[in-house]
Design a protein around this motif. Structure first.
Motif, PDB file in Angstrom:
ATOM      1  N   ARG A  63     -62.194  26.080   8.512  1.00  0.00           N
ATOM      2  CA  ARG A  63     -63.367  25.632   9.273  1.00  0.00           C
ATOM      3  C   ARG A  63     -64.637  26.374   8.858  1.00  0.00           C
ATOM      4  NH1 ARG A  63     -63.117  25.052  15.614  1.00  0.00           N
ATOM      5  NH2 ARG A  63     -61.300  23.980  14.838  1.00  0.00           N
ATOM      6  N   ARG A  64     -64.522  27.619   8.468  1.00  0.00           N
ATOM      7  CA  ARG A  64     -65.701  28.404   8.093  1.00  0.00           C
ATOM      8  C   ARG A  64     -66.403  27.848   6.860  1.00  0.00           C
ATOM      9  NH1 ARG A  64     -63.626  30.885   3.893  1.00  0.00           N
ATOM     10  NH2 ARG A  64     -61.592  31.797   3.865  1.00  0.00           N
ATOM     11  N   SER A  65     -65.723  27.008   6.081  1.00  0.00           N
ATOM     12  CA  SER A  65     -66.320  26.403   4.886  1.00  0.00           C
ATOM     13  C   SER A  65     -67.103  25.128   5.193  1.00  0.00           C
ATOM     14  CB  SER A  65     -65.234  26.078   3.869  1.00  0.00           C
ATOM     15  OG  SER A  65     -64.607  27.273   3.429  1.00  0.00           O
ATOM     16  N   ASP A  66     -67.120  24.706   6.454  1.00  0.00           N
ATOM     17  CA  ASP A  66     -67.869  23.516   6.858  1.00  0.00           C
ATOM     18  C   ASP A  66     -69.269  23.950   7.301  1.00  0.00           C
ATOM     19  OD1 ASP A  66     -68.711  21.040   7.643  1.00  0.00           O
ATOM     20  OD2 ASP A  66     -67.405  20.912   9.391  1.00  0.00           O
ATOM     21  N   ARG A  67     -70.184  24.014   6.363  1.00  0.00           N
ATOM     22  CA  ARG A  67     -71.520  24.542   6.653  1.00  0.00           C
ATOM     23  C   ARG A  67     -72.357  23.611   7.512  1.00  0.00           C
ATOM     24  NH1 ARG A  67     -72.942  26.883   0.701  1.00  0.00           N
ATOM     25  NH2 ARG A  67     -71.394  28.535   0.722  1.00  0.00           N
ATOM     26  N   ASP A  68     -72.246  22.303   7.326  1.00  0.00           N
ATOM     27  CA  ASP A  68     -73.082  21.379   8.091  1.00  0.00           C
ATOM     28  C   ASP A  68     -72.422  20.891   9.385  1.00  0.00           C
ATOM     29  OD1 ASP A  68     -71.189  19.826   6.824  1.00  0.00           O
ATOM     30  OD2 ASP A  68     -72.614  18.451   5.919  1.00  0.00           O
ATOM     31  N   LYS A  69     -71.248  21.407   9.705  1.00  0.00           N
ATOM     32  CA  LYS A  69     -70.539  21.127  10.961  1.00  0.00           C
ATOM     33  C   LYS A  69     -70.300  19.641  11.209  1.00  0.00           C
ATOM     34  CE  LYS A  69     -70.827  25.507  11.892  1.00  0.00           C
ATOM     35  NZ  LYS A  69     -69.978  26.300  11.082  1.00  0.00           N
ATOM     36  N   ASP A  70     -69.931  18.913  10.139  1.00  0.00           N
ATOM     37  CA  ASP A  70     -69.628  17.490  10.281  1.00  0.00           C
ATOM     38  C   ASP A  70     -68.131  17.219  10.261  1.00  0.00           C
ATOM     39  OD1 ASP A  70     -69.135  18.053   7.633  1.00  0.00           O
ATOM     40  OD2 ASP A  70     -70.280  16.361   6.843  1.00  0.00           O
ATOM     41  N   TYR A  71     -67.328  18.262  10.416  1.00  0.00           N
ATOM     42  CA  TYR A  71     -65.867  18.200  10.434  1.00  0.00           C
ATOM     43  C   TYR A  71     -65.266  17.790   9.098  1.00  0.00           C
ATOM     44  CZ  TYR A  71     -66.507  18.731  15.416  1.00  0.00           C
ATOM     45  OH  TYR A  71     -66.881  19.190  16.647  1.00  0.00           O
ATOM     46  N   ILE A  72     -66.004  18.051   8.011  1.00  0.00           N
ATOM     47  CA  ILE A  72     -65.473  17.908   6.661  1.00  0.00           C
ATOM     48  C   ILE A  72     -65.801  19.200   5.924  1.00  0.00           C
ATOM     49  CG2 ILE A  72     -65.422  16.595   4.526  1.00  0.00           C
ATOM     50  CD1 ILE A  72     -66.603  14.239   6.080  1.00  0.00           C
ATOM     51  N   ALA A  73     -64.791  19.949   5.556  1.00  0.00           N
ATOM     52  CA  ALA A  73     -65.000  21.208   4.861  1.00  0.00           C
ATOM     53  C   ALA A  73     -65.062  20.968   3.354  1.00  0.00           C
ATOM     54  CB  ALA A  73     -63.882  22.191   5.187  1.00  0.00           C
ATOM     55  N   CYS A  74     -66.079  21.493   2.726  1.00  0.00           N
ATOM     56  CA  CYS A  74     -66.235  21.467   1.263  1.00  0.00           C
ATOM     57  C   CYS A  74     -66.261  20.061   0.673  1.00  0.00           C
ATOM     58  CB  CYS A  74     -65.145  22.293   0.594  1.00  0.00           C
ATOM     59  SG  CYS A  74     -65.096  24.002   1.101  1.00  0.00           S
TER      60      CYS A  74
END
Length: 93
Positions: free
Chosen positions: A80-91
């Motif tokens: 979850r920490r890799s989801d910078r824009d918080k759209d529930y898609i990481a990387c």
């Protein structure tokens, strides 16, 4: 003529029943995904080119992506920490 219609109706009903049971069995099989916490997005994208989505219903807030994300709630929660824009898609890429 009546006999042919009767047999075709029976065959159709049997094929529908077989088709429905096989689709139910195919959905019942759980998929196993090894839950791994990746160091960064580069490492995650080596395995999952499109990133990891929390569910199939989430949409990318950023721009157009080139790859479809892999869907796994547990794998997303681990990274979850890799989801910078918080759209529930990481990387996503």
């Amino acid at each position: 003529m009546f006999v042919i219609k009767k047999y075709s109706a029976i065959i159709l009903a049997c094929s529908l029943a077989v088709g429905l049971t096989s689709s139910i069995q195919a959905e019942a099989k759980p998929t196993t995904v090894k839950i791994k916490r990746f160091k960064n997005c580069t490492a995650l994208n080596r395995v999952y080119k499109g990133g990891v989505a929390r569910s199939a219903h989430v949409r990318n807030k950023g721009g157009k992506t080139h790859y479809k994300p892999f869907v796994s709630k547990a794998l997303y929660d681990a990274n979850r920490r890799s989801d910078r824009d918080k759209d529930y898609i990481a990387c996503e890429r």
